[in-house]
Design a protein around this motif. Structure first.
Motif, PDB file in Angstrom:
ATOM      1  N   TRP A 190       0.838  -1.195   0.000  1.00 58.18           N
ATOM      2  CA  TRP A 190       0.000   0.000   0.000  1.00 58.18           C
ATOM      3  C   TRP A 190       0.874   1.246   0.000  1.00 58.18           C
ATOM      4  O   TRP A 190       1.778   1.374   0.828  1.00 58.18           O
ATOM      5  N   LEU A 191       0.593   2.158  -0.935  1.00 55.92           N
ATOM      6  CA  LEU A 191       1.295   3.432  -0.960  1.00 55.92           C
ATOM      7  C   LEU A 191       0.721   4.346   0.111  1.00 55.92           C
ATOM      8  O   LEU A 191      -0.500   4.469   0.236  1.00 55.92           O
ATOM      9  N   HIS A 192       1.595   4.961   0.898  1.00 58.55           N
ATOM     10  CA  HIS A 192       1.173   5.912   1.926  1.00 58.55           C
ATOM     11  C   HIS A 192       0.048   5.293   2.767  1.00 58.55           C
ATOM     12  O   HIS A 192      -1.096   5.760   2.759  1.00 58.55           O
ATOM     13  N   PRO A 193       0.338   4.239   3.530  1.00 59.12           N
ATOM     14  CA  PRO A 193      -0.734   3.431   4.141  1.00 59.12           C
ATOM     15  C   PRO A 193      -1.591   4.148   5.178  1.00 59.12           C
ATOM     16  O   PRO A 193      -2.691   3.675   5.477  1.00 59.12           O
ATOM     17  N   GLY A 198      -3.981   3.419  -2.868  1.00 62.24           N
ATOM     18  CA  GLY A 198      -3.979   2.118  -3.526  1.00 62.24           C
ATOM     19  C   GLY A 198      -2.626   1.444  -3.424  1.00 62.24           C
ATOM     20  O   GLY A 198      -1.726   1.907  -2.727  1.00 62.24           O
ATOM     21  N   ARG A 199      -2.523   0.325  -4.112  1.00 58.45           N
ATOM     22  CA  ARG A 199      -1.305  -0.476  -4.050  1.00 58.45           C
ATOM     23  C   ARG A 199      -0.401  -0.237  -5.255  1.00 58.45           C
ATOM     24  O   ARG A 199      -0.851   0.119  -6.342  1.00 58.45           O
ATOM     25  N   VAL A 200       0.884  -0.513  -5.035  1.00 55.57           N
ATOM     26  CA  VAL A 200       1.845  -0.637  -6.124  1.00 55.57           C
ATOM     27  C   VAL A 200       2.521  -1.991  -5.997  1.00 55.57           C
ATOM     28  O   VAL A 200       2.635  -2.552  -4.899  1.00 55.57           O
ATOM     29  N   ARG A 201       2.950  -2.534  -7.136  1.00 54.19           N
ATOM     30  CA  ARG A 201       3.721  -3.779  -7.135  1.00 54.19           C
ATOM     31  C   ARG A 201       5.137  -3.450  -7.568  1.00 54.19           C
ATOM     32  O   ARG A 201       5.360  -2.847  -8.621  1.00 54.19           O
TER      33      ARG A 201
END
Length: 289
Positions: A190-193, A198-201
């Motif tokens: 998770w970006l900036h949780p 949203g997520r990045v891979r």
């Protein structure tokens, strides 16, 4: 509408965004206001725009052109003129972008807005005035473009640990806290949780791809401590955040933390270690605080 402070990818790109018009700078960030102040209200393309300022800062901003006393002592008929004078840099900037200018300016005493909100700082040489957005037209911040060189260092999180604030008092070193919202693959984060868009891979140490929207934890019940489980940090350009879209590859240098960081409200609450359970993953507490 009330100005959005939810940090989705677009709004993250506007943190630190700066614009210049006729020698004056306008810079956007997030901050908390306090003290005695006033509300500057105006209309922008038929929608309300209201900004709060500390009264002492407002008077100092006006002083080179006009020394004024306390707001309560200023002649009522002069207030719209002073409001227009204050908002001239914003009005000029909007018109230079081909956008509607500001109309019907007014000023009135008001308490400081509660909590963190968007702040626009006007700078004219040594003078500065911080304006805190209370209400703004939708997408109004789009007028402020980040520079192409601007980047943001953001946390990457595996998910979140949820527990009551009372239960946190009993958590000890060695305890394992279940991680909610964690992906099946460890390279999907998770970006900036703390307020995730949203997520990045991660493709490698320098590149990432934006993943399709996936459900996070939108609501936290009252009294619940939501600890973001940070596993790494990533540097992302403001342009990439502004143009966030699924399957887009982005330059994103990342570095893993030596231990997990459990954070909330801008504070480090604990350090931990990833632990595999029969029914998921957990953060084993190595140290508190």
């Amino acid at each position: 509408m009330a100005i959005e402070t939810i940090l989705d990818a677009f709004h993250l790109s506007r943190v630190g965004a700066c614009a210049e018009h006729e020698g004056r700078l306008i810079e956007a960030d997030l901050a908390c206001a306090d003290g005695q102040g006033l509300l500057l209200s105006t209309m922008c393309d038929g929608a309300a725009l209201t900004l709060w300022a500390a009264e002492a800062d407002w008077r100092a901003w006006l002083e080179p052109q006009l020394a004024v006393g306390e707001l309560a002592d200023i002649e009522v008929g002069l207030l719209p003129v002073l409001a227009a004078w204050t908002l001239t840099p914003l009005d000029g900037f909007l018109r230079a972008q081909g956008l509607p200018g500001l109309a019907e300016p007014a000023v009135a005493p008001a308490p400081a807005p509660g909590g963190e909100c968007w702040r626009l700082t006007l700078r004219d040489g040594p003078r500065r005035l911080a304006l805190y957005l209370r209400e703004a037209p939708r997408d109004w911040l789009a007028a402020l473009r980040p520079s192409r060189e601007q980047t943001h260092q953001l946390a990457l999180g595996l998910g979140w640990c949820l527990l009551s604030e009372q239960d946190w008092d009993t958590v000890a070193v060695g305890d394992a806290l279940p991680i909610h919202g964690m992906a099946d693959a460890l390279d999907s984060l998770w970006l900036h949780p703390e307020a995730s868009p949203g997520r990045v891979r991660l493709l490698d140490a320098e590149r990432a791809v934006v993943e399709a929207p996936s459900p996070g934890l939108d609501q936290t019940p009252p009294g619940t401590l939501r600890l973001a489980v940070e596993a790494a940090a990533i540097r992302v350009s403001a342009d990439a955040l502004a143009d966030w879209e699924t399957d887009r590859e982005i330059d994103a240098p990342a570095a893993a933390h030596p231990v997990l960081r459990l954070t909330a409200q801008g504070r480090l609450w604990a350090q931990g270690q990833l632990l595999r359970l029969d029914d998921g993953w957990a953060a084993r507490i190595l140290a508190r605080g």
